[in-house]
Design an enzyme around this catalytic site. Structure first.
Site, PDB file in Angstrom:
ATOM      1  N   TYR A  92      11.371  -2.238   1.657  1.00 45.98           N
ATOM      2  CA  TYR A  92      10.955  -2.068   3.050  1.00 45.98           C
ATOM      3  C   TYR A  92      12.190  -2.028   3.947  1.00 45.98           C
ATOM      4  O   TYR A  92      12.258  -1.251   4.896  1.00 45.98           O
ATOM      5  CB  TYR A  92      10.013  -3.202   3.485  1.00 45.98           C
ATOM      6  N   ASN A 115      -0.933   3.795   5.242  1.00 42.43           N
ATOM      7  CA  ASN A 115      -0.780   5.170   4.758  1.00 42.43           C
ATOM      8  C   ASN A 115      -2.116   5.698   4.235  1.00 42.43           C
ATOM      9  O   ASN A 115      -2.638   5.199   3.250  1.00 42.43           O
ATOM     10  CB  ASN A 115       0.276   5.203   3.647  1.00 42.43           C
ATOM     11  N   CYS A 123       3.819   5.796  -0.954  1.00 38.62           N
ATOM     12  CA  CYS A 123       4.014   4.399  -0.580  1.00 38.62           C
ATOM     13  C   CYS A 123       4.102   3.505  -1.821  1.00 38.62           C
ATOM     14  O   CYS A 123       4.605   2.391  -1.745  1.00 38.62           O
ATOM     15  CB  CYS A 123       2.917   3.933   0.363  1.00 38.62           C
ATOM     16  N   HIS A 124       3.668   4.025  -2.984  1.00 41.98           N
ATOM     17  CA  HIS A 124       3.770   3.244  -4.224  1.00 41.98           C
ATOM     18  C   HIS A 124       5.227   3.049  -4.634  1.00 41.98           C
ATOM     19  O   HIS A 124       5.527   2.175  -5.432  1.00 41.98           O
ATOM     20  CB  HIS A 124       2.977   3.913  -5.360  1.00 41.98           C
ATOM     21  N   GLU A 150       6.255   7.799 -13.362  1.00 38.89           N
ATOM     22  CA  GLU A 150       7.451   8.445 -12.835  1.00 38.89           C
ATOM     23  C   GLU A 150       8.681   8.089 -13.672  1.00 38.89           C
ATOM     24  O   GLU A 150       9.520   8.947 -13.941  1.00 38.89           O
ATOM     25  CB  GLU A 150       7.644   8.093 -11.361  1.00 38.89           C
TER      26      GLU A 150
END
Length: 156
Positions: A92, A115, A123-124, A150
């Site tokens: 953040y 979001n 946002c993950h 990912e």
């Protein structure tokens, strides 16, 4: 006009909403009685295709028109989230610094929480300062699966 479609994914039922030619919402739906939509606009079909490709590890970037409703600050944060590279995580604090508001970590967290376009606005990819997983609208298990996906496909 506003249209919503649902499709079954490897992570559960996903809903996509289009309004006036823009994707305005992507969400996980816990209502298992929802059935995949039969009639879809071309944009909803393309969004489903791109999300399916992403979830199978075959897509790293999205090319869809997005229009989330939010404050100017939220929009700034969501734009920054879309700049986080595939397979990476930011804190953040890093997002706050990215948008030129280094002391706004909490406000960034609140914007992240609001979001409406999950996955497409990633946002993950935002974690706590200590690198631990924190909050996700679809739950930490889904967030972890997205990050693992990912990581497993970063070098493809």
């Amino acid at each position: 006009m506003k249209y919503t479609t649902y499709f079954q994914s490897s992570l559960g039922m996903i809903g996509i909403t289009e309004s006036d030619g823009f994707i305005t919402k992507v969400f996980f739906d816990t209502d298992m009685h929802k059935t995949p939509s039969e009639q879809k606009t071309p944009l909803l079909k393309e969004a489903e295709k791109q999300l399916t490709e992403y979830l199978s590890g075959n897509r790293k970037n999205f090319n869809l028109p997005l229009a989330a409703e939010g404050t100017e600050f939220q929009q700034t944060v969501w734009d920054a989230l879309r700049k986080i590279p595939y397979g990476q995580t930011y804190s953040y604090k890093q997002i706050a610094e990215m948008i030129g508001k280094p002391s706004a970590s909490r406000a960034v967290g609140m914007a992240n929480n609001k979001n409406p376009i999950l996955i497409l606005t990633p946002c993950h990819r935002v974690v706590g300062a200590d690198g631990k997983l924190v909050g996700y609208a679809a739950g930490l298990a889904v967030k972890n699966k997205l990050l693992e996906l990912e990581q497993n496909h970063t070098n493809d």
